[in-house]
Design a protein around this motif. Structure first.
Motif, PDB file in Angstrom:
ATOM      1  N   GLY A   1     -29.704  16.012  49.785  1.00  0.00           N
ATOM      2  CA  GLY A   1     -30.406  15.902  51.056  1.00  0.00           C
ATOM      3  C   GLY A   1     -29.433  15.585  52.166  1.00  0.00           C
ATOM      4  N   GLU A   2     -29.260  14.319  52.434  1.00  0.00           N
ATOM      5  CA  GLU A   2     -28.390  13.859  53.508  1.00  0.00           C
ATOM      6  C   GLU A   2     -26.937  13.787  53.016  1.00  0.00           C
ATOM      7  OE1 GLU A   2     -28.020   9.871  56.318  1.00  0.00           O
ATOM      8  OE2 GLU A   2     -29.448   9.932  54.672  1.00  0.00           O
ATOM      9  N   GLU A   3     -25.997  14.117  53.897  1.00  0.00           N
ATOM     10  CA  GLU A   3     -24.572  13.995  53.589  1.00  0.00           C
ATOM     11  C   GLU A   3     -23.931  12.981  54.534  1.00  0.00           C
ATOM     12  OE1 GLU A   3     -22.338  17.589  53.310  1.00  0.00           O
ATOM     13  OE2 GLU A   3     -23.882  18.576  52.115  1.00  0.00           O
ATOM     14  N   ILE A   4     -23.051  12.147  53.977  1.00  0.00           N
ATOM     15  CA  ILE A   4     -22.402  11.092  54.736  1.00  0.00           C
ATOM     16  C   ILE A   4     -20.900  11.163  54.476  1.00  0.00           C
ATOM     17  CG2 ILE A   4     -22.177   8.585  54.999  1.00  0.00           C
ATOM     18  CD1 ILE A   4     -25.212   9.198  53.474  1.00  0.00           C
TER      19      ILE A   4
ATOM     20  N   GLN B   1     -25.315   1.681  57.591  1.00  0.00           N
ATOM     21  CA  GLN B   1     -25.270   2.772  56.612  1.00  0.00           C
ATOM     22  C   GLN B   1     -25.388   2.236  55.197  1.00  0.00           C
ATOM     23  OE1 GLN B   1     -21.502   4.491  57.842  1.00  0.00           O
ATOM     24  NE2 GLN B   1     -22.567   6.383  58.431  1.00  0.00           N
TER      25      GLN B   1
ATOM     26  N   GLU C   1     -29.050   1.365  54.545  1.00  0.00           N
ATOM     27  CA  GLU C   1     -29.863   2.568  54.374  1.00  0.00           C
ATOM     28  C   GLU C   1     -29.605   3.218  53.015  1.00  0.00           C
ATOM     29  OE1 GLU C   1     -28.968   5.121  57.647  1.00  0.00           O
ATOM     30  OE2 GLU C   1     -29.959   3.827  59.113  1.00  0.00           O
TER      31      GLU C   1
ATOM     32  N   SER D   1     -32.128   3.697  49.748  1.00  0.00           N
ATOM     33  CA  SER D   1     -32.456   5.002  49.171  1.00  0.00           C
ATOM     34  C   SER D   1     -32.065   5.068  47.693  1.00  0.00           C
ATOM     35  CB  SER D   1     -31.791   6.133  49.949  1.00  0.00           C
ATOM     36  OG  SER D   1     -30.404   6.061  49.827  1.00  0.00           O
TER      37      SER D   1
ATOM     38  N   GLN E   1     -16.806  12.752  51.080  1.00  0.00           N
ATOM     39  CA  GLN E   1     -18.106  13.297  51.472  1.00  0.00           C
ATOM     40  C   GLN E   1     -19.104  12.886  50.386  1.00  0.00           C
ATOM     41  OE1 GLN E   1     -17.906  15.040  54.318  1.00  0.00           O
ATOM     42  NE2 GLN E   1     -20.067  15.298  54.486  1.00  0.00           N
TER      43      GLN E   1
ATOM     44  N   GLY F   1     -23.198  12.651  49.079  1.00  0.00           N
ATOM     45  CA  GLY F   1     -24.504  13.262  49.240  1.00  0.00           C
ATOM     46  C   GLY F   1     -25.571  12.402  48.585  1.00  0.00           C
ATOM     47  N   VAL F   2     -26.693  12.235  49.279  1.00  0.00           N
ATOM     48  CA  VAL F   2     -27.830  11.526  48.697  1.00  0.00           C
ATOM     49  C   VAL F   2     -28.617  12.581  47.939  1.00  0.00           C
ATOM     50  CG1 VAL F   2     -29.887  10.165  49.163  1.00  0.00           C
ATOM     51  CG2 VAL F   2     -27.869   9.885  50.588  1.00  0.00           C
TER      52      VAL F   2
END
Length: 163
Positions: free
Chosen positions: A30-33, A99, A102, A106, A130, A132-133
């Motif tokens: 989903g989200e990438e950080i 972050q 959060e 999750s 990198q 990823g969730v």
């Protein structure tokens, strides 16, 4: 007289140093950080040589901080014996407190994982990871992804042949 060829350096100055290609197959990302990672000197040299492995790595929370576990960065052979390190040691991830909160919230949910996707060097030469969730895929989801990928490849081939 022709000039001698310059020897090209095998070390990575910027760009991708290691990639977890299996992550997108095993997880719905989903989200990438992007996060910084704390490394010692020989680890950076080994990363620049492109010798790291992320396949079995994962990230998680420990004592209110995010850590990268089981990432394999082999010892730099040209380094001195004084600056040795454990190849699979936990490495601290550098994130903002917001972050971290959060991401830990999750991760606490069932079936959600923090998966390392790639380690890269930015334009300034700083190592970033990198993350990823991701939610784990079931076996039938993986089969459907393979079938869709094969169909899109065949469709492109048919369209190319027809003109």
């Amino acid at each position: 007289m022709a000039e001698p060829k310059k020897k090209k350096s095998a070390l990575i100055s910027h760009g991708i140093a290691a990639q977890n290609r299996k992550a997108r197959y095993d997880y719905k990302i989903g989200e990438e950080i992007e996060a910084g990672v704390m490394l010692v000197g020989p680890e950076v040299k080994s990363l620049r040589a492109g010798r790291a492995t992320l396949t079995e790595a994962w990230a998680g929370e420990r004592d209110g901080e995010m850590w990268l576990f089981n990432c394999y960065i082999p010892e730099w052979q040209a380094g001195s014996h004084v600056a040795t390190f454990e190849p699979r040691r936990p490495r601290k991830l550098l994130l903002h407190r917001k972050q971290v909160k959060e991401l830990s919230a999750s991760i606490a949910r069932d079936g959600i994982s923090l998966v390392p996707l790639a380690i890269e060097f930015n334009e300034r030469g700083v190592a970033k990871i990198q993350l990823g969730v991701g939610e784990g895929k079931k076996k039938h989801d993986k089969r459907a992804a393979i079938a869709e990928r094969d169909w899109s490849r065949d469709k492109a081939r048919l369209m190319r042949d027809r003109g």
